[in-house]
Design a protein around this motif. Structure first.
Motif, PDB file in Angstrom:
ATOM      1  N   ARG A  65       1.159  -1.236   0.159  1.00 17.52           N
ATOM      2  CA  ARG A  65       0.264  -0.136   0.304  1.00 17.52           C
ATOM      3  C   ARG A  65       1.020   1.367   0.000  1.00 17.52           C
ATOM      4  N   LEU A  66       1.782   1.386   0.636  1.00 16.17           N
ATOM      5  CA  LEU A  66       2.856   1.998   1.255  1.00 16.17           C
ATOM      6  C   LEU A  66       3.978   2.662  -0.271  1.00 16.17           C
ATOM      7  N   MET A  67       4.090   1.461  -0.834  1.00 14.13           N
ATOM      8  CA  MET A  67       5.333   1.420  -1.789  1.00 14.13           C
ATOM      9  C   MET A  67       5.956   2.624  -2.166  1.00 14.13           C
ATOM     10  N   THR A  68       4.647   2.918  -3.134  1.00 16.89           N
ATOM     11  CA  THR A  68       5.799   4.286  -3.829  1.00 16.89           C
ATOM     12  C   THR A  68       6.842   5.505  -2.868  1.00 16.89           C
ATOM     13  N   GLN A  69       6.207   5.060  -1.267  1.00 22.84           N
ATOM     14  CA  GLN A  69       6.870   5.865  -0.163  1.00 22.84           C
ATOM     15  C   GLN A  69       7.746   5.330  -0.005  1.00 22.84           C
ATOM     16  N   PHE A  70       8.194   4.208  -0.142  1.00 26.90           N
ATOM     17  CA  PHE A  70       9.578   3.513   0.249  1.00 26.90           C
ATOM     18  C   PHE A  70      10.927   4.520  -0.184  1.00 26.90           C
ATOM     19  N   GLY A  71      12.422   4.213   0.362  1.00 30.17           N
ATOM     20  CA  GLY A  71      13.104   4.452  -0.117  1.00 30.17           C
ATOM     21  C   GLY A  71      13.752   3.461  -0.965  1.00 30.17           C
ATOM     22  N   GLN A  72      15.338   2.901  -0.799  1.00 30.65           N
ATOM     23  CA  GLN A  72      15.728   2.409  -1.015  1.00 30.65           C
ATOM     24  C   GLN A  72      16.570   1.676  -0.029  1.00 30.65           C
ATOM     25  N   GLN A  73      16.647   1.885   0.882  1.00 31.22           N
ATOM     26  CA  GLN A  73      16.775   1.751   2.190  1.00 31.22           C
ATOM     27  C   GLN A  73      16.273   0.741   2.813  1.00 31.22           C
ATOM     28  N   GLU A  74      14.762   1.120   2.848  1.00 30.03           N
ATOM     29  CA  GLU A  74      13.670  -0.036   3.358  1.00 30.03           C
ATOM     30  C   GLU A  74      13.361  -1.047   2.242  1.00 30.03           C
ATOM     31  N   LEU A  75      13.276  -0.706   1.068  1.00 27.69           N
ATOM     32  CA  LEU A  75      13.208  -1.426  -0.389  1.00 27.69           C
ATOM     33  C   LEU A  75      14.019  -2.617   0.358  1.00 27.69           C
ATOM     34  N   GLY A  76      15.686  -2.501   1.016  1.00 28.88           N
ATOM     35  CA  GLY A  76      16.268  -3.738   0.530  1.00 28.88           C
ATOM     36  C   GLY A  76      16.386  -3.930   2.069  1.00 28.88           C
ATOM     37  N   ASN A  77      15.597  -3.624   3.416  1.00 22.96           N
ATOM     38  CA  ASN A  77      15.898  -4.362   4.016  1.00 22.96           C
ATOM     39  C   ASN A  77      14.824  -5.174   4.393  1.00 22.96           C
ATOM     40  N   THR A  78      13.223  -4.109   3.585  1.00 26.06           N
ATOM     41  CA  THR A  78      12.458  -5.785   3.758  1.00 26.06           C
ATOM     42  C   THR A  78      12.618  -7.062   2.791  1.00 26.06           C
ATOM     43  N   ALA A  79      13.232  -6.492   1.308  1.00 30.47           N
ATOM     44  CA  ALA A  79      13.931  -7.464   0.894  1.00 30.47           C
ATOM     45  C   ALA A  79      14.143  -8.807   1.019  1.00 30.47           C
ATOM     46  N   TRP A  80      15.182  -8.016   1.413  1.00 29.45           N
ATOM     47  CA  TRP A  80      16.535  -9.211   3.313  1.00 29.45           C
ATOM     48  C   TRP A  80      15.955  -9.513   3.821  1.00 29.45           C
ATOM     49  N   ALA A  81      14.763  -8.782   4.262  1.00 27.65           N
ATOM     50  CA  ALA A  81      13.985  -9.801   5.526  1.00 27.65           C
ATOM     51  C   ALA A  81      13.611 -11.015   5.222  1.00 27.65           C
ATOM     52  N   PHE A  82      12.627 -10.644   4.367  1.00 25.24           N
ATOM     53  CA  PHE A  82      11.613 -11.757   3.567  1.00 25.24           C
ATOM     54  C   PHE A  82      12.315 -13.131   2.631  1.00 25.24           C
ATOM     55  N   ALA A  83      13.176 -12.618   1.943  1.00 28.39           N
ATOM     56  CA  ALA A  83      14.477 -13.761   2.194  1.00 28.39           C
ATOM     57  C   ALA A  83      15.313 -14.752   3.323  1.00 28.39           C
ATOM     58  N   GLU A  84      15.570 -14.066   3.855  1.00 29.18           N
ATOM     59  CA  GLU A  84      16.311 -14.531   4.966  1.00 29.18           C
ATOM     60  C   GLU A  84      15.576 -15.590   6.387  1.00 29.18           C
ATOM     61  N   LEU A  85      13.911 -14.480   6.126  1.00 30.37           N
ATOM     62  CA  LEU A  85      13.258 -16.230   6.462  1.00 30.37           C
ATOM     63  C   LEU A  85      12.551 -17.264   5.381  1.00 30.37           C
ATOM     64  N   ARG A  86      12.287 -16.631   4.357  1.00 31.43           N
ATOM     65  CA  ARG A  86      11.817 -17.784   3.031  1.00 31.43           C
ATOM     66  C   ARG A  86      10.604 -17.100   3.315  1.00 31.43           C
ATOM     67  N   VAL A  87      10.477 -16.066   3.240  1.00 34.48           N
ATOM     68  CA  VAL A  87       8.729 -16.329   3.208  1.00 34.48           C
ATOM     69  C   VAL A  87       8.414 -15.694   2.155  1.00 34.48           C
ATOM     70  N   TYR A  88       7.874 -16.322   0.680  1.00 32.53           N
ATOM     71  CA  TYR A  88       7.690 -15.866  -0.576  1.00 32.53           C
ATOM     72  C   TYR A  88       6.402 -15.700  -0.675  1.00 32.53           C
ATOM     73  N   ASN A  89       6.380 -14.096  -0.755  1.00 26.82           N
ATOM     74  CA  ASN A  89       5.597 -13.035  -1.413  1.00 26.82           C
ATOM     75  C   ASN A  89       5.465 -12.943  -2.772  1.00 26.82           C
ATOM     76  N   VAL A  90       5.014 -13.275  -4.212  1.00 27.24           N
ATOM     77  CA  VAL A  90       5.626 -12.757  -4.964  1.00 27.24           C
ATOM     78  C   VAL A  90       4.725 -11.736  -5.272  1.00 27.24           C
ATOM     79  N   PRO A  91       3.904 -10.630  -4.696  1.00 31.63           N
ATOM     80  CA  PRO A  91       3.498  -9.415  -5.061  1.00 31.63           C
ATOM     81  C   PRO A  91       4.020  -8.555  -4.738  1.00 31.63           C
ATOM     82  N   LEU A  92       4.874  -9.046  -3.541  1.00 27.50           N
ATOM     83  CA  LEU A  92       5.754  -8.046  -2.611  1.00 27.50           C
ATOM     84  C   LEU A  92       6.995  -8.101  -3.538  1.00 27.50           C
ATOM     85  N   ILE A  93       7.311  -9.153  -3.814  1.00 29.58           N
ATOM     86  CA  ILE A  93       9.457  -9.109  -4.312  1.00 29.58           C
ATOM     87  C   ILE A  93       8.601  -8.345  -5.460  1.00 29.58           C
TER      88      ILE A  93
END
Length: 582
Positions: free
Chosen positions: A448-476
């Protein structure tokens, strides 16, 4: 010989006035005079009432029955009090912290009529403004009348009258721009007449209202530099705090304030130390001698500090990356003793500070988290996110505690900002705590807030989901698209250590971990074509190429050469400056 019973009302008021003027605190005698005044209440004149109340204020005699009776008597006498009497009554009530609403309302009404006719002296109208502000009695018509009268008499006002008036308006959060413009002009014109207290009061007032008047600030800085060696701790602390609040870095002034503060540090109060530390940290001025002196002073007294002072102190040290272990240990002990009195800002600032300095004080951080959980409803999403992040960064977040924080974060997820969402996801991934409902909610809010994400927020969020292997295709997919759209943005800067490059690597790593290899290649190629990327991003491509079932002839070397535009042996010199040659 006359006894107290023989005193007239004028004798009583004059004697009390004399005791106050001479600072003669003879308790039995003062009480006898007060009792005599109360016995003859119906005989008191307006002048007597004003004089007795003023004397009580100067002597700090909080005789509530007497004051209440005098307040009621004064209601019928206000027209006879005159401007001086009205100002004295208001000043006395403020000084005694005695707030009789009916009397103050009547004083205001009577004063307005006199202010319109400019019958108040500048000191009297300044005292009137100060009193109402000190008591936090909001009276817009009165303050407007005081402002008009102050502007009309600005050229004859004493510096103290000007500083008291501007302080009162700031205290009441009133931005009366015609008044502030007149004060600025007059303070600049007569800057040599203003002393330390007047200058610090004026700059403090502008800071409280977030008013940046550059010529005034330059004038105050110039005057302060010439007077700084005579300033007291309060003036030094307030002035540095004010410049920091306005984000104005005047290095010569702050150097002079630091030098003078070193000579007076034993006289600083806790609030002055905290304000000084906050100011220099806010402006990122790491004056080592000053911070060493403040640390030594804080160590002696922090056991008695308030939770806010404790939190602001460690915040200042952490912002400047000063991991002063003895100070942090002392503050941790004091904070643990005051944990029930901490509010959400105290909790989040303290936990952030210890995490920023990587100080693994598990008892303190666990107590902060437990206190935040007990304060359900009084702690917002940002604070929960910061506390979880701090536990994870210090590697002290056990699973039961993190699970409890996850429940609280989930309940507040709709309030979370992009940074809060990213920090929360990062904290739980770092702590290896996978909470499916929380991550589903983070994904939904992030989309919902993706247009407000900066590069650090994008990277941290992507890393967290991948680190726990949480597969959320729309998010990635959304993160990948957002990362691609940021390529070439001048606002993101450049350099191997830049937030963008680290963020792009984290996203590429997450894409690879979640088997989105085509997205990895597209992102890395895009950043490489724009001349900025993290060198480790190429490593991801090389690993992917070597592990492909059907890799191209030459494998990883050919892949690298294709991205660099030719054989690596001939292209080393043409690599972008931020890339280390393999």
């Amino acid at each position: 010989m006359n006894t107290l019973a023989d005193f007239t009302t004028q004798n009583l008021s004059n004697t009390l006035w004399a005791c106050a003027k001479l600072e003669f605190h003879h308790e039995p005698g003062i009480q006898a005079l007060a009792a005599g005044a109360l016995a003859k209440l119906t005989e008191l004149r307006a002048q007597d009432v004003c004089s007795i109340v003023w004397s009580c204020a100067l002597l700090q005699m909080k005789d509530w029955p007497l004051l209440t009776s005098l307040s009621s008597a004064a209601l019928t006498m206000l027209p006879a009090c005159g401007a001086q009497g009205l100002a004295n009554l208001a000043w006395s009530c403020a000084t005694l912290q005695f707030v009789p609403a009916p009397l103050l309302a009547s004083i205001s009404a009577e004063a307005i009529s006199l202010l319109v006719r400019l019958e108040f002296k500048t000191q009297e109208q300044a005292n009137l403004a100060w009193a109402f502000a000190k008591m936090q009695v909001g009276d817009l018509p009165l303050m407007e009348s005081i402002a008009a009268a102050a502007i009309a008499k600005i050229h004859v006002a004493q510096p103290q009258d000007i500083s008291s008036t501007v302080w009162a308006f700031a205290k009441m959060s009133m931005q009366h721009m015609p008044l502030f413009d007149a004060i600025s002009e007059e303070a600049i014109r007569r800057r040599s007449q203003f002393g330390a207290q007047e200058l610090s009061n004026i700059v403090w007032s502008y800071a409280v209202l977030s008013l940046v008047h550059t010529p005034l600030l330059e004038s105050i800085a110039e005057s302060a530099l010439s007077q700084c060696s005579d300033w007291r701790p309060q003036e030094l602390a307030n002035t540095s705090w004010s410049f920091a609040k306005l984000a104005v870095l005047d290095q010569p002034l702050l150097d002079a304030i630091a030098a003078q503060s070193l000579t007076l540090m034993p006289q600083f109060t806790p609030q002055e130390i905290v304000n000084m530390a906050w100011a220099y940290a806010q402006l990122v001025i790491c004056n080592a001698p000053l911070f060493d002196a403040m640390s030594a002073a804080a160590l002696r007294m922090c056991v008695d500090w308030s939770p806010r002072d404790l939190a602001n102190t460690v915040w200042a040290w952490a912002r400047l990356s000063r991991d002063d272990l003895p100070l942090f240990e002392a503050i941790a002990a004091a904070a643990l003793a005051r944990m029930p009195a901490m509010n959400q800002q105290d909790l989040s600032n303290t936990s952030w500070a210890y995490a920023r300095c990587e100080l693994q004080n598990a008892p303190l951080l666990h107590a902060i988290a437990a206190q935040a959980l007990r304060m359900r409803g009084a702690v917002d999403s940002r604070s929960i996110s910061l506390i979880a992040w701090s536990l994870a960064r210090c590697i002290v977040g056990d699973e039961p505690l993190m699970t409890a924080l996850a429940c609280e974060a989930l309940a507040l997820i709709s309030e979370a900002s992009p940074q809060g969402l990213a920090n929360t996801a990062w904290a739980f991934a770092t702590s290896a705590v996978s909470n499916a409902p929380l991550f589903e909610a983070i994904a939904a809010e992030s989309l919902r807030l993706m247009t407000q994400f900066g590069q650090q927020e994008l990277g941290n969020t992507a890393w967290a989901f991948a680190e726990l292997r949480v597969y959320n295709v729309p998010l990635i997919d959304a993160i990948s698209a957002a990362a691609l759209s940021s390529i070439g943005s001048a606002a993101l800067g450049s350099g191997p250590d830049d937030e963008r490059d680290r963020g792009s690597y984290a996203i590429a790593w997450a894409q690879g971990r979640l088997a989105c290899t085509d997205q990895v290649r597209e992102l890395v190629v895009g950043h490489a074509s724009a001349g900025h990327f993290h060198i480790l991003s190429f490593g991801l491509l090389i690993v992917d190429e070597e592990w492909r079932r059907f890799s191209a002839t030459g494998g990883a070397l050919n892949t690298l050469e294709r991205f660099l535009g030719g054989p690596t042996t001939r292209r080393v010199a043409a690599l972008p400056e931020n890339v280390v040659a393999p």
